[in-house]
Design an enzyme around this catalytic site. Structure first.
Site, PDB file in Angstrom:
ATOM      1  N   SER A  51      42.018  38.351  45.070  1.00 23.53           N
ATOM      2  CA  SER A  51      42.639  39.613  45.486  1.00 23.53           C
ATOM      3  C   SER A  51      43.863  39.269  46.325  1.00 23.53           C
ATOM      4  O   SER A  51      43.971  38.139  46.836  1.00 23.53           O
ATOM      5  CB  SER A  51      41.634  40.403  46.348  1.00 23.53           C
ATOM      6  OG  SER A  51      42.256  41.492  47.002  1.00 23.53           O
ATOM      7  N   TYR A  74      34.906  41.164  52.721  1.00 22.29           N
ATOM      8  CA  TYR A  74      35.709  41.066  51.494  1.00 22.29           C
ATOM      9  C   TYR A  74      36.847  40.063  51.677  1.00 22.29           C
ATOM     10  O   TYR A  74      37.072  39.187  50.837  1.00 22.29           O
ATOM     11  CB  TYR A  74      36.264  42.457  51.169  1.00 22.29           C
ATOM     12  CG  TYR A  74      36.941  42.590  49.834  1.00 22.29           C
ATOM     13  CD1 TYR A  74      36.207  42.902  48.688  1.00 22.29           C
ATOM     14  CD2 TYR A  74      38.314  42.425  49.704  1.00 22.29           C
ATOM     15  CE1 TYR A  74      36.831  43.044  47.453  1.00 22.29           C
ATOM     16  CE2 TYR A  74      38.940  42.557  48.480  1.00 22.29           C
ATOM     17  CZ  TYR A  74      38.197  42.879  47.356  1.00 22.29           C
ATOM     18  OH  TYR A  74      38.821  43.008  46.135  1.00 22.29           O
TER      19      TYR A  74
HETATM   20  P1  NAD Z   1      34.378  47.902  39.640  1.00 17.20           P
HETATM   21  O1  NAD Z   1      33.497  48.477  40.690  1.00 17.20           O
HETATM   22  O2  NAD Z   1      35.085  48.794  38.691  1.00 17.20           O
HETATM   23  O3  NAD Z   1      33.566  46.840  38.764  1.00 17.20           O
HETATM   24  C1  NAD Z   1      32.699  45.916  39.360  1.00 17.20           C
HETATM   25  C2  NAD Z   1      31.821  45.313  38.291  1.00 17.20           C
HETATM   26  O4  NAD Z   1      30.896  44.404  38.910  1.00 17.20           O
HETATM   27  C3  NAD Z   1      30.979  46.328  37.535  1.00 17.20           C
HETATM   28  O5  NAD Z   1      30.854  45.933  36.181  1.00 17.20           O
HETATM   29  C4  NAD Z   1      29.620  46.231  38.235  1.00 17.20           C
HETATM   30  O6  NAD Z   1      28.536  46.655  37.426  1.00 17.20           O
HETATM   31  C5  NAD Z   1      29.578  44.749  38.493  1.00 17.20           C
HETATM   32  N1  NAD Z   1      28.616  44.360  39.528  1.00 17.20           N
HETATM   33  C6  NAD Z   1      28.442  44.914  40.757  1.00 17.20           C
HETATM   34  N2  NAD Z   1      27.434  44.283  41.396  1.00 17.20           N
HETATM   35  C7  NAD Z   1      26.977  43.320  40.561  1.00 17.20           C
HETATM   36  C8  NAD Z   1      25.956  42.334  40.645  1.00 17.20           C
HETATM   37  N3  NAD Z   1      25.202  42.204  41.749  1.00 17.20           N
HETATM   38  N4  NAD Z   1      25.742  41.518  39.588  1.00 17.20           N
HETATM   39  C9  NAD Z   1      26.508  41.642  38.453  1.00 17.20           C
HETATM   40  N5  NAD Z   1      27.490  42.545  38.324  1.00 17.20           N
HETATM   41  C10 NAD Z   1      27.721  43.376  39.371  1.00 17.20           C
HETATM   42  O7  NAD Z   1      35.408  46.966  40.449  1.00 17.20           O
HETATM   43  P2  NAD Z   1      36.867  46.383  40.070  1.00 17.20           P
HETATM   44  O8  NAD Z   1      37.856  47.107  40.898  1.00 17.20           O
HETATM   45  O9  NAD Z   1      37.040  46.302  38.599  1.00 17.20           O
HETATM   46  O10 NAD Z   1      36.734  44.932  40.714  1.00 17.20           O
HETATM   47  C11 NAD Z   1      36.515  43.776  39.934  1.00 17.20           C
HETATM   48  C12 NAD Z   1      36.962  42.570  40.731  1.00 17.20           C
HETATM   49  O11 NAD Z   1      38.354  42.680  41.030  1.00 17.20           O
HETATM   50  C13 NAD Z   1      36.257  42.431  42.076  1.00 17.20           C
HETATM   51  O12 NAD Z   1      36.004  41.062  42.339  1.00 17.20           O
HETATM   52  C14 NAD Z   1      37.279  42.967  43.054  1.00 17.20           C
HETATM   53  O13 NAD Z   1      37.127  42.436  44.333  1.00 17.20           O
HETATM   54  C15 NAD Z   1      38.554  42.496  42.406  1.00 17.20           C
HETATM   55  N6  NAD Z   1      39.761  43.220  42.818  1.00 17.20           N
HETATM   56  C16 NAD Z   1      39.890  44.558  42.596  1.00 17.20           C
HETATM   57  C17 NAD Z   1      41.056  45.191  42.989  1.00 17.20           C
HETATM   58  C18 NAD Z   1      41.283  46.647  42.745  1.00 17.20           C
HETATM   59  O14 NAD Z   1      42.285  47.184  43.240  1.00 17.20           O
HETATM   60  N7  NAD Z   1      40.432  47.335  42.011  1.00 17.20           N
HETATM   61  C19 NAD Z   1      42.070  44.473  43.608  1.00 17.20           C
HETATM   62  C20 NAD Z   1      41.899  43.121  43.824  1.00 17.20           C
HETATM   63  C21 NAD Z   1      40.746  42.494  43.421  1.00 17.20           C
END
Ligand code: NAD
Length: 253
Positions: A135, A148
């Protein structure tokens, strides 16, 4: 193998790797009927095999089982995308210990366990791609995100160690560092802010972007997926150990 790919960024990456011809293993939580619809839609759209494994990645034994089941079904895991992640927002003094443990277990420890499970096979075959979704918060901090930010900085460090250890094994290890991507994880933060401040979701969405990103636009899961596909291509074969920003200028400031 794309962890946390039933939603958001992971689903975007799974779709783009499928478009490039990869066999896909989806993982994550959600309604079984919706997950099956997603699985069969990707398989149908791109003509590749798509499987689903419901491992809870906060549990090391389930990560191990997931890797063994993938190897049994498909022979090898050539590409691992450590994407599953959660967020919790609170000041340090109000941060529940169990939330700290849960965020570290999924956002950081699962990355270690996943890499440990796939590296021996990748080394044997002399080819592998590991992409850790960190991130902008892997490079800079924000208030109220202690677990985080600590986990994502850890992911960037773990990525560098793995890249150095595998530098001459045909394996690259990189971290993608997105800024704001409009997924359920971020939507929940926007809705919480709107509720707390008595404002609208669209006002808070604009405010969220304006606080951190010079470019006032969300990156899409599709764009992160295309970036991941590039890292898996021959063109990306000498990129390793990098923390790669795709963040609308967030960490340029
Ligand atoms: P999201 O909530 O849409 O998706 C998260 C996914 O992880 C889902 O498929 C969920 O079912 C799964 N998950 C949750 N707990 C779990 C567990 N214990 N075991 C297995 N799977 C599990 O989130 P997102 O925004 O798509 O985030 C995905 C990644 O990207 C994360 O690591 C997040 O930190 C990172 N990220 C997101 C953003 C953003 O702006 N959305 C920015 C930077 C980094």
């Amino acid at each position: 193998m794309v962890t946390g790919s039933t939603s958001g960024i992971g689903l975007g990456i799974a779709r783009e790797l499928a478009r490039a011809g990869a066999t896909i293993v989806l993982n994550g939580f959600g309604d079984p009927t919706a997950i099956e619809a997603t699985r069969s839609a990707i398989a149908g759209e791109f003509g590749v095999t798509v499987a689903f494994e419901a491992a809870d990645l906060t549990k090391p034994a389930e990560i191990d089982m997931l890797a063994r089941r993938c190897k049994a079904a498909f022979g090898s895991i050539d590409i691992l995308v450590n994407n599953a992640g959660i967020q919790h927002v609170a000041s340090i003094e109000d941060f529940p210990v169990e939330k700290w443990d849960a965020v570290i277990a999924l956002n950081l420890s699962a990355v270690f366990h996943g890499m440990k499970a796939v590296l021996p096979g990748m080394k044997r075959r002399g080819w592998g791609r590991i992409i850790n979704i960190a991130s902008a918060h892997g490079l800079v901090a924000s208030a109220h995100k202690i677990a985080y930010v600590a986990a994502k900085h850890g992911v960037v460090g773990a990525t560098k160690v793995a890249a150095i250890e595998c530098a001459n094994d045909g394996i690259t290890v990189n971290a993608i560092c997105p800024g704001w991507v409009l997924t359920p994880l971020v939507q929940a933060q926007i809705e919480a802010r709107a509720a707390a401040n008595g404002t609208s979701v669209s006002a808070e969405s604009n405010a969220l972007l304006a606080e951190k990103q010079p470019m006032l636009a969300f990156t899409t899961p599709e764009k992160i997926g295309q970036f991941a596909a590039f890292l898996c291509s021959e063109a990306g074969s000498t990129m390793t150990g990098a923390a790669l920003s795709i963040d609308g200028g967030w960490v340029a400031q």
